[in-house]
Each structure stands twice: as structure tokens, then as C-alpha cells.
Design an enzyme around this catalytic site. Structure first.
Site, PDB file in Angstrom:
ATOM      1  N   LYS A  80       0.884  -1.121   0.042  1.00 34.74           N
ATOM      2  CA  LYS A  80       0.132  -0.016   0.075  1.00 34.74           C
ATOM      3  C   LYS A  80       0.875   1.126  -0.010  1.00 34.74           C
ATOM      4  O   LYS A  80       1.588   1.342   0.792  1.00 34.74           O
ATOM      5  CB  LYS A  80      -1.027   0.062   1.166  1.00 34.74           C
ATOM      6  CG  LYS A  80      -1.751   1.079   1.523  1.00 34.74           C
ATOM      7  CD  LYS A  80      -2.796   0.860   2.592  1.00 34.74           C
ATOM      8  CE  LYS A  80      -3.784   1.963   2.631  1.00 34.74           C
ATOM      9  NZ  LYS A  80      -4.784   1.568   3.907  1.00 34.74           N
ATOM     10  N   SER A 155      -9.756   1.378   2.477  1.00 38.82           N
ATOM     11  CA  SER A 155      -8.885   2.058   1.721  1.00 38.82           C
ATOM     12  C   SER A 155      -7.760   1.370   1.085  1.00 38.82           C
ATOM     13  O   SER A 155      -7.225   2.084   0.045  1.00 38.82           O
ATOM     14  CB  SER A 155      -8.306   3.449   2.480  1.00 38.82           C
ATOM     15  OG  SER A 155      -7.377   2.954   3.571  1.00 38.82           O
ATOM     16  N   SER A 179      -9.797  -0.950   6.756  1.00 35.79           N
ATOM     17  CA  SER A 179      -9.323  -0.809   5.416  1.00 35.79           C
ATOM     18  C   SER A 179      -8.486  -2.089   4.824  1.00 35.79           C
ATOM     19  O   SER A 179      -8.060  -2.204   3.719  1.00 35.79           O
ATOM     20  CB  SER A 179      -8.348   0.272   5.426  1.00 35.79           C
ATOM     21  OG  SER A 179      -9.079   1.622   5.070  1.00 35.79           O
TER      22      SER A 179
END
Ligand code: GLN
Length: 472
Positions: A80, A155, A179
Site C-alpha cells: 500500500k 482504503s 481498510s
């Protein structure tokens, strides 16, 4: 090509040591897959091709020299873009960090590098991890590999989509309110949100420091476990990190008591999602688990409590992006003007909304009514879990009230977007570990089961997850 089908960490290790393929071939295969598929999926923001091939070369040389290689050697992964990989851009999905390159490795990356795993690139996310669809990224839209008209969740949507599209073996994400688990559920992969403190947060761009945790995504529970074991543990650079005890007790489903929190199956959940999760619970019961309805009475306050705590912490954490220290810097007539212009241009709407909300909750005159009160509610939510974990080993719940929604569907209604996290945020408020794993489908869309355990019971949760995989 067939030797690269359905790979797992174990199979890669066997393939490399048995000389079925080299680390170079393996890495090249994944880089080619990204080239081919990511045009449609959009999971990646940066691809670290050169670095990946260099690392592969190191592994191949070690094998040629008959050195012993670790289980994770040459295993390709994605990260990420809120977690730092030295000398690679780290944008947090924000224009304010467009030109920022990480100057050090996050502790989890350092650990993976030492074990020889190979980073293929950085994945898309909602700006500063604020969102549930990855649509708040300042750079691109990531699509759900199961249906390109739908979101991958967020996310950490890029990380979940990259595993679901077989663009890598595992990926790392961060989970502040869901997330990791929610995108894992939307993309049909496994995601683990560890206990607060189990994995060092050093090198993760902070959103809400008392809630953030780094964790893995993989296509099966065993790979998820291997990665978690590789990145967990105490770290001198994160004073909230702790060392986990090794759990070796044998898992026996007949000795397991599963709690079903009634508040998670009440109004608001899609009928089909509920059916899939209940079907999974029935299967566990048929296999000998004891099922008991339990109550988490303060669940109804979790969403407002989370959005006060998380935005308050975010408003403090994001103050550092001022145009002086990092990233974007817009010239102004004086320092204040420069701050103002940089933040106005650099931050997207959702981030601005949260900074305003958080600053308001912390401001004098409102602090007691909002932030301080939310902290008290947080304690009650935590106590709800403490009580139920005296009676049961795990809680089984849905991850999200609905499967992956259409791109654009919730973009102009922040409150509807926030509701996507209704079943995941309490876990962060209480600092607990939870696994999201595929439980079935509604049409072609995956539906996740959430297994919540008491603090530091990751190994038990993962054992339960492996069992559930066998009865799926
Ligand atoms: N969707 C939640 C939010 O927008 C959770 C995000 C996260 O876990 N990083 O705050």
C-alpha cells in the site's frame, strides 16, 4: 507458464529449491502479469521493476551457491502506498506527496527484505487511507477484479485487487477502521487486521495513530499467516509494538465456542450477504462448533465514536504536511499563506472534510462534548468485547453489510460511504485482531466472513480461518 498457476508461498519455495523456475523467471512472470492486467484493474501506482529484478538476482545467486534460502525468498508482493519502501515514491494517494520518495524502509518492509521477499510495487489507496472504495485516491480509480464496474473497497483497495488479480502473491495494507478487511471481502481474498501493537507502525504514514495497524492480504489463510509471522513483533521504533507469544495449542472445532453478535445481523444488512454469513455459521455448527448469540450493546455508537476519534487524530497527524517539511510546497506571501495555499492545493475534499471535523472536535469549547465523550464511549465498546470474550472464543460476523458497490455510487454521499465500515470499526476501537475471509458469493461478487478474536489471539484466529477454508 503453467508452473506459475495457483502459486502459494510454499509452492514457490519448492519450485525455487527444486529448480523448477528461477527467481528471475518468477519475478518476470509477475511483472508481465502486472503489465497485462493492470491496465484494466489499476491496482498499482508505482512498479519497482528494476529493484525487483535485482533482488531476484540475489536469490538466484544464493541458490546457485547452494545457500539455504528462507521460505519467503523471491515471494513477490505489493505494498500500500502509505508504507515506506526506501528510494521508492510514497504518496499516500495524495497530491501533497506527489514528489516524495521514502528515505527509509518501514519496519515490516525491512523484515520482508531480510527474508528475501520481492517488492513489485506500490498500490493505490484512498488519500491518506480515508475512504472505503479507493475512489478518494488523487491518482486513479482501482477496479474490482470480479466486476470492473465496481469498487475494490478501501482504503487498501489496490492491495486487495492486486492479490485478487494474481498480480502478486501477497500484499500489505493498513487498517484503521476496516481498510484491510473490507477490501479483502469485496475482492474475495483473505485479509488480517492484527491486534493493535502486533505489527510495528514505523514507516506507515499515520492516519489515526491509536487505531492504525499494518496487516497482510493473501489468497489463502496459510499465506496470510506466514506473512503475519514474518512482519509481527516488537520494534524499538514503535513504542506501542509488543512481542507476541507463540501459541501452539491444537485447534479442535468441537471445542470452539463462537459468539454471534445480534447487533451485526439486525437492520441495514443485505439479505443475501446475511444468508451467506449465516450459511457459514451453520456449517461451523454442523462440524461441532458451539454457537451462542451474544450482545455488543454499544455497537450503535461505534460509527460516530470512530469518526470523532479518527478525524481528531488525523487532524493532528496531517498538520505535518505544511509545504515546508515534505512534498508539495506552494509559495505564498508569508509562512501562513504558504501553509494555506499548500494544503488547499495538496489535499483532496475528503481529507479536508476530516481535518475540519477533527479540528472542530478537538477545539476548546467542543473538546468535552465530542473528543472526550467519544473516548468514554470507546471504553464502553471495548468493555462489550471484554465481556463476550469471557464466554466465547471468537465472534463471527459479516465484514460489510453489502458486497462491492458500483463505482461512483457513494461518492457524493459521505455518510453512506461511512456506513460501509459499520461492522469493522469497533474492532479498531477495541484494538482487537480480526480476519476477513471469503465465505461465498452473491452473484459474481465475493462476500466475506469476519472472525474476531481476543487481543493477541491471531494464531487461534488463523487456525479457525484454515478450518473454515476446508469446509467452504
Ligand atoms: N473507511 C474507513 C475510513 O474512511 C476506514 C479507513 C481505514 O481503515 N484506513 O476512515
Amino acid at each position: 507458464m503453467s508452473q506459475f498457476l495457483n502459486l502459494t508461498i510454499e509452492k514457490i519455495h519448492k519450485g525455487l529449491t527444486g529448480k523448477k523456475f528461477s527467481a528471475q523467471e518468477l519475478t518476470q512472470h509477475y511483472l508481465d502479469t502486472i503489465q497485462e492486467k493492470d491496465k484494466d484493474i489499476g491496482a498499482f501506482l508505482h512498479i519497482t521493476e528494476k529493484m525487483a529484478l535485482e533482488q531476484a538476482d540475489v536469490v538466484d545467486k544464493a541458490i546457485a551457491n547452494k545457500e539455504e534460502i528462507s521460505k519467503m525468498s523471491a515471494v513477490p508482493y505489493a505494498v500500500k502506498d502509505a508504507i515506506m519502501v526506501k528510494d521508492v515514491p510514497c504518496t499516500a494517494g495524495s497530491k501533497i506527496l506527489e514528489n516524495y520518495t521514502a528515505v527509509y524502509d518501514a519496519t515490516c518492509i525491512d523484515k520482508l527484505k531480510t527474508k528475501g521477499a520481492i517488492c513489485l510495487g506500490k498500490t493505490n489507496l484512498d488519500e491518506f487511507a480515508m475512504g472505503s472504495s479507493t475512489e478518494h485516491s488523487a491518482y486513479k480509480t482501482t477496479k474490482n477484479p470480479h466486476d470492473l464496474t465496481r469498487v475494490p473497497g478501501g482504503s487498501s483497495g489496490g492491495s486487495a485487487a492486486s492479490v485478487a488479480a494474481n498480480e502478486c502473491i501477497f500484499s500489505l495494507g493498513s487498517d484503521t477502521g476496516g481498510s484491510i478487511r473490507q477490501p479483502a471481502s469485496f475482492c474475495g481474498v483473505v485479509g488480517l487486521k492484527p491486534t493493535y501493537g502486533a505489527v510495528s507502525r514505523y514507516g506507515l504514514i499515520a492516519f489515526a495513530s491509536s487505531l492504525d495497524q499494518i496487516g497482510p492480504f493473501a489468497s489463502n489463510v496459510e499465506d496470510c499467516e506466514i506473512v503475519f509471522n514474518a512482519i509481527k513483533g516488537i520494534d524499538k521504533n514503535d513504542s506501542t509494538s509488543v512481542e507476541l507469544k507463540q501459541e501452539n495449542s491444537k485447534f479442535d472445532i468441537k471445542k470452539v465456542k463462537i459468539g454471534i453478535p445480534k447487533e451485526y445481523f439486525a437492520e441495514g444488512i443485505d439479505k443475501e450477504v446475511k444468508e451467506v454469513v449465516e450459511g457459514m455459521i451453520e456449517k461451523a455448527e454442523k462440524n461441532g462448533a458451539k454457537i451462542e448469540e451474544v450482545s455488543l450493546p454499544h455497537s450503535k455508537y461505534a460509527l460516530p465514536c470512530y469518526y470523532i476519534v479518527a478525524t481528531s487524530e488525523a487532524s493532528a497527524n496531517l498538520a505535518r504536511f505544511d509545504g515546508i517539511k515534505y512534498g508539495l510546497s506552494v509559495k505564498g506571501k508569508d509562512l501562513i499563506d504558504e501553509y494555506f495555499k499548500t494544503k488547499t492545493q495538496g489535499f483532496g475534499d475528503e481529507v479536508k472534510r476530516r481535518i475540519m471535523l477533527g479540528s472542530f472536535c478537538l477545539s476548546s469549547g467542543y473538546y468535552d462534548a465530542y473528543y472526550s465523550r467519544a473516548q468514554k464511549v470507546r471504553a464502553l465498546i471495548r468493555q462489550d468485547f471484554e465481556k463476550v470474550f469471557k464466554k466465547v472464543d471468537f465472534l463471527f460476523t459479516p465484514v460489510s453489510p453489502f458486497p462491492a458497490f458500483k463505482l461512483g455510487e457513494k461518492m457524493d454521499d459521505p455518510l453512506r460511504m461511512y456506513l460501509a465500515d459499520i461492522y469493522t470499526i469497533s474492532v479498531n476501537l477495541a484494538g482487537l485482531p480480526a480476519l476477513s475471509m471469503p465465505a461465498g458469493k452473491v452473484g459474481k461478487l465475493p462476500v466475506g466472513l469476519q472472525i474476531i478474536g481476543n487481543h493477541f489471539t491471531e494464531s487461534k484466529i488463523l487456525q479457525a480461518g484454515k478450518f473454515i477454508e476446508t469446509i467452504l
